[in-house]
Write a protein that holds these residues in place. Structure first.
Motif, mmCIF file in Angstrom:
data_model
loop_
_atom_site.group_PDB
_atom_site.id
_atom_site.type_symbol
_atom_site.label_atom_id
_atom_site.label_comp_id
_atom_site.label_asym_id
_atom_site.label_seq_id
_atom_site.Cartn_x
_atom_site.Cartn_y
_atom_site.Cartn_z
ATOM 1 N N GLY A 105 -46.915 -22.398 -31.162
ATOM 2 C CA GLY A 105 -46.914 -21.860 -32.965
ATOM 3 C C GLY A 105 -47.324 -20.531 -33.350
ATOM 4 N N VAL A 106 -46.899 -19.866 -32.029
ATOM 5 C CA VAL A 106 -46.569 -18.404 -32.884
ATOM 6 C C VAL A 106 -45.379 -18.067 -33.341
ATOM 7 C CG1 VAL A 106 -46.833 -15.761 -32.804
ATOM 8 C CG2 VAL A 106 -48.975 -17.346 -31.584
ATOM 9 N N ARG A 107 -45.062 -18.156 -34.542
ATOM 10 C CA ARG A 107 -43.744 -16.886 -34.611
ATOM 11 C C ARG A 107 -43.380 -16.031 -34.338
ATOM 12 N NH1 ARG A 107 -40.830 -20.992 -38.468
ATOM 13 N NH2 ARG A 107 -41.967 -22.463 -39.263
ATOM 14 N N PHE A 108 -42.453 -15.888 -33.636
ATOM 15 C CA PHE A 108 -40.944 -14.583 -33.096
ATOM 16 C C PHE A 108 -40.225 -14.056 -34.191
ATOM 17 C CE2 PHE A 108 -44.220 -15.739 -29.150
ATOM 18 C CZ PHE A 108 -44.724 -14.643 -29.270
ATOM 19 N N VAL A 109 -40.322 -12.551 -34.191
ATOM 20 C CA VAL A 109 -39.272 -12.529 -35.172
ATOM 21 C C VAL A 109 -38.116 -11.075 -34.010
ATOM 22 C CG1 VAL A 109 -37.858 -11.249 -37.354
ATOM 23 C CG2 VAL A 109 -39.593 -13.107 -36.694
ATOM 24 N N TRP A 110 -36.748 -11.655 -33.586
ATOM 25 C CA TRP A 110 -36.605 -10.289 -33.182
ATOM 26 C C TRP A 110 -36.258 -8.997 -33.977
ATOM 27 C CZ3 TRP A 110 -37.178 -8.648 -27.871
ATOM 28 C CH2 TRP A 110 -36.322 -8.249 -27.751
ATOM 29 N N LEU A 111 -36.577 -7.960 -33.027
ATOM 30 C CA LEU A 111 -36.069 -6.620 -34.467
ATOM 31 C C LEU A 111 -35.221 -5.793 -33.811
ATOM 32 C CD1 LEU A 111 -39.715 -5.806 -35.590
ATOM 33 C CD2 LEU A 111 -38.243 -7.457 -36.356
ATOM 34 N N MET A 112 -33.823 -5.708 -34.847
ATOM 35 C CA MET A 112 -32.998 -4.452 -33.970
ATOM 36 C C MET A 112 -32.259 -3.647 -35.212
ATOM 37 S SD MET A 112 -30.153 -6.706 -33.313
ATOM 38 C CE MET A 112 -30.560 -7.714 -32.473
ATOM 39 N N GLY A 113 -31.630 -2.181 -34.549
ATOM 40 C CA GLY A 113 -31.006 -1.789 -35.389
ATOM 41 C C GLY A 113 -29.138 -2.187 -35.020
ATOM 42 N N ALA A 114 -28.487 -2.016 -36.033
ATOM 43 C CA ALA A 114 -27.809 -2.506 -36.179
ATOM 44 C C ALA A 114 -26.492 -1.897 -35.636
ATOM 45 C CB ALA A 114 -26.146 -1.613 -37.955
ATOM 46 N N ASP A 115 -26.995 -0.856 -34.597
ATOM 47 C CA ASP A 115 -26.041 -0.505 -33.807
ATOM 48 C C ASP A 115 -26.532 -1.597 -32.067
ATOM 49 O OD1 ASP A 115 -29.026 0.056 -33.463
ATOM 50 O OD2 ASP A 115 -27.893 1.504 -32.110
ATOM 51 N N ASN A 116 -27.682 -2.467 -32.781
ATOM 52 C CA ASN A 116 -27.926 -3.758 -31.778
ATOM 53 C C ASN A 116 -27.492 -4.527 -32.250
ATOM 54 O OD1 ASN A 116 -30.932 -2.007 -30.990
ATOM 55 N ND2 ASN A 116 -29.169 -2.017 -29.297
ATOM 56 N N LEU A 117 -26.775 -4.996 -33.013
ATOM 57 C CA LEU A 117 -26.385 -6.176 -33.527
ATOM 58 C C LEU A 117 -24.440 -5.281 -33.183
ATOM 59 C CD1 LEU A 117 -25.905 -9.457 -35.236
ATOM 60 C CD2 LEU A 117 -26.052 -7.440 -37.174
ATOM 61 N N ALA A 118 -23.887 -4.681 -32.916
ATOM 62 C CA ALA A 118 -22.418 -4.094 -33.380
ATOM 63 C C ALA A 118 -22.117 -4.594 -31.819
ATOM 64 C CB ALA A 118 -22.507 -2.941 -33.607
ATOM 65 N N GLN A 119 -23.455 -4.554 -30.627
ATOM 66 C CA GLN A 119 -22.483 -4.980 -29.970
ATOM 67 C C GLN A 119 -24.226 -5.554 -28.647
ATOM 68 O OE1 GLN A 119 -24.991 -2.769 -26.645
ATOM 69 N NE2 GLN A 119 -26.892 -3.532 -27.691
ATOM 70 N N PHE A 120 -24.433 -7.015 -29.870
ATOM 71 C CA PHE A 120 -25.465 -8.198 -29.305
ATOM 72 C C PHE A 120 -24.208 -8.775 -28.706
ATOM 73 C CE2 PHE A 120 -27.816 -11.448 -30.817
ATOM 74 C CZ PHE A 120 -28.718 -11.583 -29.700
ATOM 75 N N HIS A 121 -23.100 -9.140 -28.850
ATOM 76 C CA HIS A 121 -22.345 -10.043 -27.969
ATOM 77 C C HIS A 121 -22.446 -9.864 -26.268
ATOM 78 C CE1 HIS A 121 -19.512 -7.094 -29.625
ATOM 79 N NE2 HIS A 121 -18.638 -7.786 -27.913
ATOM 80 N N ARG A 122 -22.765 -8.860 -25.973
ATOM 81 C CA ARG A 122 -22.591 -7.783 -24.542
ATOM 82 C C ARG A 122 -23.825 -8.321 -23.829
ATOM 83 N NH1 ARG A 122 -22.231 -2.278 -24.372
ATOM 84 N NH2 ARG A 122 -21.808 -2.600 -22.565
ATOM 85 N N TRP A 123 -25.094 -8.777 -25.099
ATOM 86 C CA TRP A 123 -26.546 -9.343 -24.531
ATOM 87 C C TRP A 123 -26.261 -10.323 -23.488
ATOM 88 C CZ3 TRP A 123 -31.549 -8.458 -27.736
ATOM 89 C CH2 TRP A 123 -31.883 -6.313 -28.252
ATOM 90 N N GLN A 124 -26.425 -11.010 -22.546
ATOM 91 C CA GLN A 124 -26.740 -12.457 -21.709
ATOM 92 C C GLN A 124 -27.743 -13.318 -22.617
ATOM 93 O OE1 GLN A 124 -29.627 -13.522 -18.961
ATOM 94 N NE2 GLN A 124 -27.888 -12.402 -17.144
ATOM 95 N N HIS A 125 -26.965 -14.247 -22.980
ATOM 96 C CA HIS A 125 -27.220 -15.788 -23.760
ATOM 97 C C HIS A 125 -28.161 -15.274 -24.701
ATOM 98 C CE1 HIS A 125 -27.103 -17.096 -19.735
ATOM 99 N NE2 HIS A 125 -28.141 -17.032 -19.288
ATOM 100 N N TRP A 126 -26.823 -14.285 -25.655
ATOM 101 C CA TRP A 126 -26.965 -13.692 -27.132
ATOM 102 C C TRP A 126 -27.016 -14.606 -28.427
ATOM 103 C CZ3 TRP A 126 -22.715 -14.283 -31.331
ATOM 104 C CH2 TRP A 126 -22.259 -14.539 -30.094
ATOM 105 N N ARG A 127 -26.394 -16.000 -27.436
ATOM 106 C CA ARG A 127 -26.347 -17.241 -28.706
ATOM 107 C C ARG A 127 -27.677 -17.835 -28.836
ATOM 108 N NH1 ARG A 127 -20.814 -18.557 -30.184
ATOM 109 N NH2 ARG A 127 -19.435 -17.586 -29.588
ATOM 110 N N GLN A 128 -28.360 -18.187 -27.458
ATOM 111 C CA GLN A 128 -29.598 -18.451 -27.263
ATOM 112 C C GLN A 128 -30.605 -18.115 -28.390
ATOM 113 O OE1 GLN A 128 -30.887 -19.352 -23.055
ATOM 114 N NE2 GLN A 128 -32.618 -18.859 -23.365
ATOM 115 N N ILE A 129 -30.803 -16.567 -28.231
ATOM 116 C CA ILE A 129 -31.754 -15.812 -28.281
ATOM 117 C C ILE A 129 -31.320 -15.907 -30.323
ATOM 118 C CG2 ILE A 129 -31.801 -13.579 -28.724
ATOM 119 C CD1 ILE A 129 -30.857 -12.914 -26.326
#
Length: 204
Positions: A105-129
């Protein structure tokens, strides 16, 4: 609620800012307060990580980084946590999965900098996130091109919420993301370490 975990009520929107915080500084404080205002959040939790899988060199001891973080981030709506160490998770996807189970019932929002978005596709299971929680992306003015052209931004382009409507992000259903420009402070963890103002062995 598990011992040592922050309290959250059903229906609250919690922003999650993960990082090594090695060390935490006023730049982290600044973007946290901006995220509270810009993304419609009730609270922000700092997730001080045991270690960053994308960084080859280990950070200072967790207790040292937690103490520093709590000394710089003092706000009634912000909690400094070591929940990843308590959960035993190493990757963001695992952390989010467990937090959503612990806090129904709690809503979570993941916060990141633009630099993280630029390499987000390198994160494990990024689409799932991206499909499990909204993403709040914070950038310094002009720091947009690499993030906007990133694989993740292209894959989820249709789910972007404009910066002017960013207040809706916290209540949006994933996938959803918003990109806002925020004036940044000229301070960084690496700069602090290079200046000799933070030791990974003997504290600060």
């Amino acid at each position: 609620m598990r011992q040592g975990f922050p309290i959250a009520r059903q229906g609250e929107v919690i922003g999650l800012l993960g990082g090594s915080f090695d060390p935490a500084h006023q730049g982290h404080v600044h973007i946290t307060l901006e995220a509270l205002k810009r993304f419609g959040l009730d609270r922000v939790w700092w997730l001080v990580t045991p270690g960053n899988p994308l960084k080859p060199e280990g950070p200072a001891p967790l207790a040292q980084r937690m103490a520093r973080a709590r000394s710089v981030m003092r706000h009634s709506r912000v909690a400094v946590t070591d929940v990843e160490a308590r959960l035993g998770t190493r990757y963001t996807a695992e952390t989010l999965s467990q937090l959503r189970a612990i806090y129904p019932g709690v809503r979570f929002v993941w916060l990141m900098g633009a630099d993280n978005l630029a390499q987000f596709h390198r994160w494990q299971h990024w689409r799932q996130i991206a499909q499990s929680v909204p993403l709040g992306v914070i950038a310094r003015p002009g720091d947009r091109i690499s993030a906007r052209m990133s694989p993740a931004a292209k894959v989820f382009a249709q789910y972007r919420i404009s910066g002017r409507a960013a207040q809706l992000l916290g209540r949006a259903e994933a996938p959803a993301w918003s990109f806002v420009n925020v004036p940044m402070l000229d301070v960084s963890s690496s700069g602090i370490r290079s200046a000799g103002d933070w030791s990974r062995e003997c504290g600060f």
